[in-house]
Design a protein around this motif. Structure first.
Motif, PDB file in Angstrom:
ATOM      1  N   TYR A  77      47.559 -49.503  -7.435  1.00 57.95           N
ATOM      2  CA  TYR A  77      48.605 -48.490  -7.469  1.00 57.95           C
ATOM      3  C   TYR A  77      49.727 -48.888  -6.518  1.00 57.95           C
ATOM      4  CZ  TYR A  77      45.406 -45.305  -9.883  1.00 57.95           C
ATOM      5  OH  TYR A  77      44.564 -44.728 -10.795  1.00 57.95           O
ATOM      6  N   MET A  78      50.905 -48.355  -6.758  1.00 56.93           N
ATOM      7  CA  MET A  78      52.042 -48.578  -5.867  1.00 56.93           C
ATOM      8  C   MET A  78      52.423 -47.251  -5.230  1.00 56.93           C
ATOM      9  SD  MET A  78      54.320 -51.216  -8.167  1.00 56.93           S
ATOM     10  CE  MET A  78      54.207 -50.186  -9.634  1.00 56.93           C
ATOM     11  N   VAL A  79      52.430 -47.225  -3.906  1.00 62.73           N
ATOM     12  CA  VAL A  79      52.750 -46.023  -3.136  1.00 62.73           C
ATOM     13  C   VAL A  79      54.039 -46.288  -2.367  1.00 62.73           C
ATOM     14  CG1 VAL A  79      51.976 -44.475  -1.301  1.00 62.73           C
ATOM     15  CG2 VAL A  79      50.312 -45.416  -2.925  1.00 62.73           C
ATOM     16  N   LEU A  80      54.973 -45.361  -2.451  1.00 62.80           N
ATOM     17  CA  LEU A  80      56.232 -45.518  -1.729  1.00 62.80           C
ATOM     18  C   LEU A  80      56.117 -44.773  -0.400  1.00 62.80           C
ATOM     19  CD1 LEU A  80      58.930 -46.925  -2.238  1.00 62.80           C
ATOM     20  CD2 LEU A  80      59.841 -44.748  -3.031  1.00 62.80           C
ATOM     21  N   TRP A  81      55.957 -45.530   0.683  1.00 62.34           N
ATOM     22  CA  TRP A  81      55.768 -44.923   1.999  1.00 62.34           C
ATOM     23  C   TRP A  81      57.117 -44.539   2.591  1.00 62.34           C
ATOM     24  CZ3 TRP A  81      51.191 -43.810   4.524  1.00 62.34           C
ATOM     25  CH2 TRP A  81      51.317 -43.372   5.855  1.00 62.34           C
ATOM     26  N   GLY A  82      57.247 -43.301   3.002  1.00 55.47           N
ATOM     27  CA  GLY A  82      58.494 -42.836   3.614  1.00 55.47           C
ATOM     28  C   GLY A  82      58.414 -41.359   3.912  1.00 55.47           C
ATOM     29  N   ARG A  83      59.315 -40.876   4.731  1.00 58.24           N
ATOM     30  CA  ARG A  83      59.286 -39.490   5.185  1.00 58.24           C
ATOM     31  C   ARG A  83      59.404 -38.490   4.033  1.00 58.24           C
ATOM     32  NH1 ARG A  83      60.209 -38.586  10.661  1.00 58.24           N
ATOM     33  NH2 ARG A  83      60.547 -40.473  11.882  1.00 58.24           N
ATOM     34  N   THR A 141      54.181 -49.903  -1.080  1.00 57.34           N
ATOM     35  CA  THR A 141      52.917 -50.363  -0.510  1.00 57.34           C
ATOM     36  C   THR A 141      51.865 -50.441  -1.617  1.00 57.34           C
ATOM     37  OG1 THR A 141      53.404 -49.306   1.615  1.00 57.34           O
ATOM     38  CG2 THR A 141      51.106 -49.853   1.172  1.00 57.34           C
ATOM     39  N   PRO A 142      51.293 -51.622  -1.875  1.00 63.10           N
ATOM     40  CA  PRO A 142      50.246 -51.718  -2.894  1.00 63.10           C
ATOM     41  C   PRO A 142      48.939 -51.125  -2.382  1.00 63.10           C
ATOM     42  CG  PRO A 142      50.594 -53.851  -1.848  1.00 63.10           C
ATOM     43  CD  PRO A 142      51.625 -52.926  -1.280  1.00 63.10           C
ATOM     44  N   TRP A 143      48.201 -50.514  -3.273  1.00 63.28           N
ATOM     45  CA  TRP A 143      46.928 -49.880  -2.921  1.00 63.28           C
ATOM     46  C   TRP A 143      45.897 -50.228  -3.990  1.00 63.28           C
ATOM     47  CZ3 TRP A 143      45.637 -44.053  -3.724  1.00 63.28           C
ATOM     48  CH2 TRP A 143      44.387 -43.764  -3.150  1.00 63.28           C
ATOM     49  N   GLN A 144      44.950 -51.069  -3.612  1.00 66.09           N
ATOM     50  CA  GLN A 144      43.908 -51.483  -4.540  1.00 66.09           C
ATOM     51  C   GLN A 144      42.815 -50.425  -4.597  1.00 66.09           C
ATOM     52  OE1 GLN A 144      44.212 -54.397  -6.262  1.00 66.09           O
ATOM     53  NE2 GLN A 144      42.440 -53.805  -7.504  1.00 66.09           N
ATOM     54  N   LEU A 145      42.592 -49.887  -5.787  1.00 69.48           N
ATOM     55  CA  LEU A 145      41.579 -48.857  -5.976  1.00 69.48           C
ATOM     56  C   LEU A 145      40.728 -49.267  -7.170  1.00 69.48           C
ATOM     57  CD1 LEU A 145      40.651 -46.183  -4.740  1.00 69.48           C
ATOM     58  CD2 LEU A 145      42.168 -44.989  -6.305  1.00 69.48           C
ATOM     59  N   GLY A 146      39.620 -49.917  -6.889  1.00 72.79           N
ATOM     60  CA  GLY A 146      38.785 -50.454  -7.957  1.00 72.79           C
ATOM     61  C   GLY A 146      39.495 -51.621  -8.629  1.00 72.79           C
ATOM     62  N   LEU A 174      44.559 -45.797   2.386  1.00 73.11           N
ATOM     63  CA  LEU A 174      45.127 -47.120   2.146  1.00 73.11           C
ATOM     64  C   LEU A 174      44.332 -48.205   2.858  1.00 73.11           C
ATOM     65  CD1 LEU A 174      48.967 -46.398   2.420  1.00 73.11           C
ATOM     66  CD2 LEU A 174      47.564 -46.559   0.362  1.00 73.11           C
ATOM     67  N   ALA A 175      43.659 -47.824   3.956  1.00 68.38           N
ATOM     68  CA  ALA A 175      42.844 -48.770   4.704  1.00 68.38           C
ATOM     69  C   ALA A 175      41.422 -48.881   4.151  1.00 68.38           C
ATOM     70  CB  ALA A 175      42.783 -48.358   6.176  1.00 68.38           C
ATOM     71  N   GLY A 176      41.130 -48.123   3.075  1.00 64.34           N
ATOM     72  CA  GLY A 176      39.804 -48.210   2.476  1.00 64.34           C
ATOM     73  C   GLY A 176      38.786 -47.291   3.104  1.00 64.34           C
ATOM     74  N   SER A 177      39.242 -46.217   3.745  1.00 70.03           N
ATOM     75  CA  SER A 177      38.335 -45.255   4.380  1.00 70.03           C
ATOM     76  C   SER A 177      38.586 -43.866   3.818  1.00 70.03           C
ATOM     77  CB  SER A 177      38.536 -45.228   5.904  1.00 70.03           C
ATOM     78  OG  SER A 177      38.290 -46.498   6.467  1.00 70.03           O
ATOM     79  N   THR A 178      37.552 -43.043   3.808  1.00 71.01           N
ATOM     80  CA  THR A 178      37.743 -41.649   3.407  1.00 71.01           C
ATOM     81  C   THR A 178      38.327 -40.887   4.594  1.00 71.01           C
ATOM     82  OG1 THR A 178      35.447 -41.171   4.024  1.00 71.01           O
ATOM     83  CG2 THR A 178      35.887 -41.679   1.717  1.00 71.01           C
ATOM     84  N   PRO A 179      39.294 -40.001   4.353  1.00 69.38           N
ATOM     85  CA  PRO A 179      39.926 -39.276   5.453  1.00 69.38           C
ATOM     86  C   PRO A 179      38.921 -38.404   6.195  1.00 69.38           C
ATOM     87  CG  PRO A 179      41.223 -39.092   3.450  1.00 69.38           C
ATOM     88  CD  PRO A 179      39.899 -39.687   3.065  1.00 69.38           C
ATOM     89  N   ARG A 225      50.866 -47.254 -12.835  1.00 68.54           N
ATOM     90  CA  ARG A 225      50.543 -47.764 -11.502  1.00 68.54           C
ATOM     91  C   ARG A 225      51.389 -47.182 -10.386  1.00 68.54           C
ATOM     92  NH1 ARG A 225      48.854 -50.742 -15.293  1.00 68.54           N
ATOM     93  NH2 ARG A 225      47.038 -52.114 -15.072  1.00 68.54           N
ATOM     94  N   LEU A 226      52.502 -46.572 -10.711  1.00 67.00           N
ATOM     95  CA  LEU A 226      53.313 -45.922  -9.680  1.00 67.00           C
ATOM     96  C   LEU A 226      52.721 -44.541  -9.401  1.00 67.00           C
ATOM     97  CD1 LEU A 226      55.810 -45.896  -7.846  1.00 67.00           C
ATOM     98  CD2 LEU A 226      57.084 -44.888  -9.761  1.00 67.00           C
ATOM     99  N   ALA A 227      52.170 -44.368  -8.203  1.00 62.31           N
ATOM    100  CA  ALA A 227      51.533 -43.093  -7.850  1.00 62.31           C
ATOM    101  C   ALA A 227      52.597 -42.012  -7.717  1.00 62.31           C
ATOM    102  CB  ALA A 227      50.762 -43.234  -6.544  1.00 62.31           C
ATOM    103  N   GLY A 228      52.441 -40.949  -8.513  1.00 65.46           N
ATOM    104  CA  GLY A 228      53.361 -39.825  -8.421  1.00 65.46           C
ATOM    105  C   GLY A 228      52.887 -38.801  -7.414  1.00 65.46           C
ATOM    106  N   GLU A 229      51.563 -38.640  -7.323  1.00 63.79           N
ATOM    107  CA  GLU A 229      50.984 -37.687  -6.375  1.00 63.79           C
ATOM    108  C   GLU A 229      49.568 -38.128  -6.028  1.00 63.79           C
ATOM    109  OE1 GLU A 229      51.873 -33.469  -6.920  1.00 63.79           O
ATOM    110  OE2 GLU A 229      49.730 -33.051  -6.680  1.00 63.79           O
ATOM    111  N   ILE A 230      49.194 -37.943  -4.764  1.00 64.40           N
ATOM    112  CA  ILE A 230      47.834 -38.232  -4.296  1.00 64.40           C
ATOM    113  C   ILE A 230      47.336 -37.011  -3.548  1.00 64.40           C
ATOM    114  CG2 ILE A 230      46.402 -39.710  -2.832  1.00 64.40           C
ATOM    115  CD1 ILE A 230      48.512 -41.918  -3.194  1.00 64.40           C
TER     116      ILE A 230
END
Length: 214
Positions: free
Chosen positions: A175-181, A166-171, A194-199, A109-114
């Motif tokens: 997943y857990m995403v670590l937001w930072g620079r 930051t939790p991210w519900q995908l289906g 993260l907002a549920g929209s395609t970029p 569940r810890l996202a390594g790469e997106i």
């Protein structure tokens, strides 16, 4: 997810007009030709992989306790073990199993790469297995549509998450995403996901900065 759209915070525009300068155009850069665009990468992924492999070795040693236990039982039967010894060995084996399953749950569940593929609007989320190996999960445009992802409205302003986990519900998986620079390379596009929209296929003007603002 709706909360991410409540107020708009633009990424700092001072860092990068560089995409526009390289192209020689003032128009926002198109992403159509990108084969795969990395939006996020956990910056400590190598250290985490090494730690996981050390933990797996420790778990293996814990499971190895079963072998001497088997030899003791074979030699003298169950009576050869005192109640305290049996409780201690049972606790070690049980704790090893629980630790292994917990480690596996968090690793998945810890996202390594997106990464995002603009050409076919597909998404890849990469995690680590308990053994420290990379696992890629691909989501096609059709799958994302079934999960409720829709195109981001033109000119939409996005609020970036606060620094940290930051939790991210995908289906059916969170997943857990670590937001930072140090982790996020495309803040606007990742915030859209993260907002549920395609970029968007083109970054809005002023949103080409490669780092989140906070």
């Amino acid at each position: 997810m709706v909360a991410l759209l409540r107020r708009g915070i633009m990424a700092p525009s001072g860092i990068s007009a560089r995409c526009r300068l390289l192209s020689g155009s003032s128009a926002p850069p198109s992403l159509e030709t990108s084969s795969a665009l990395r939006l996020y990468r956990f910056s400590h992924i190598r250290s985490l992989r090494a730690l996981l492999r050390i933990k797996v070795a420790q778990l293996g040693l814990g499971v190895g306790v079963v072998l001497p236990l088997y030899e003791v039982v074979q030699a003298g039967g169950p009576a050869a073990l005192s109640l305290a010894d049996g409780a201690m060995l049972g606790g070690i084996v049980g704790g090893t199993i629980i630790a292994g399953s917990t480690l596996s749950w968090y690793c998945e569940r810890l996202a390594g790469e997106i990464s995002w593929r603009p050409a076919d609007a597909s998404l890849r989320v990469s995690t680590l297995t308990m053994w420290g190996h990379r696992r890629d999960v691909d989501y096609s445009a059709a799958q994302l549509a079934r999960l409720g992802f829709a195109a981001l409205p033109a000119g939409a302003r996005l609020e970036y998450p606060h620094n940290g986990l930051t939790p991210w519900q995908l289906g059916d998986k969170t997943y857990m995403v670590l937001w930072g620079r140090s982790h996020v390379s495309e803040p606007y596009m990742l915030a859209a996901l993260l907002a549920g929209s395609t970029p968007p296929r083109t970054r809005p003007d002023g949103e080409a900065a490669p780092r989140p603002d906070r």
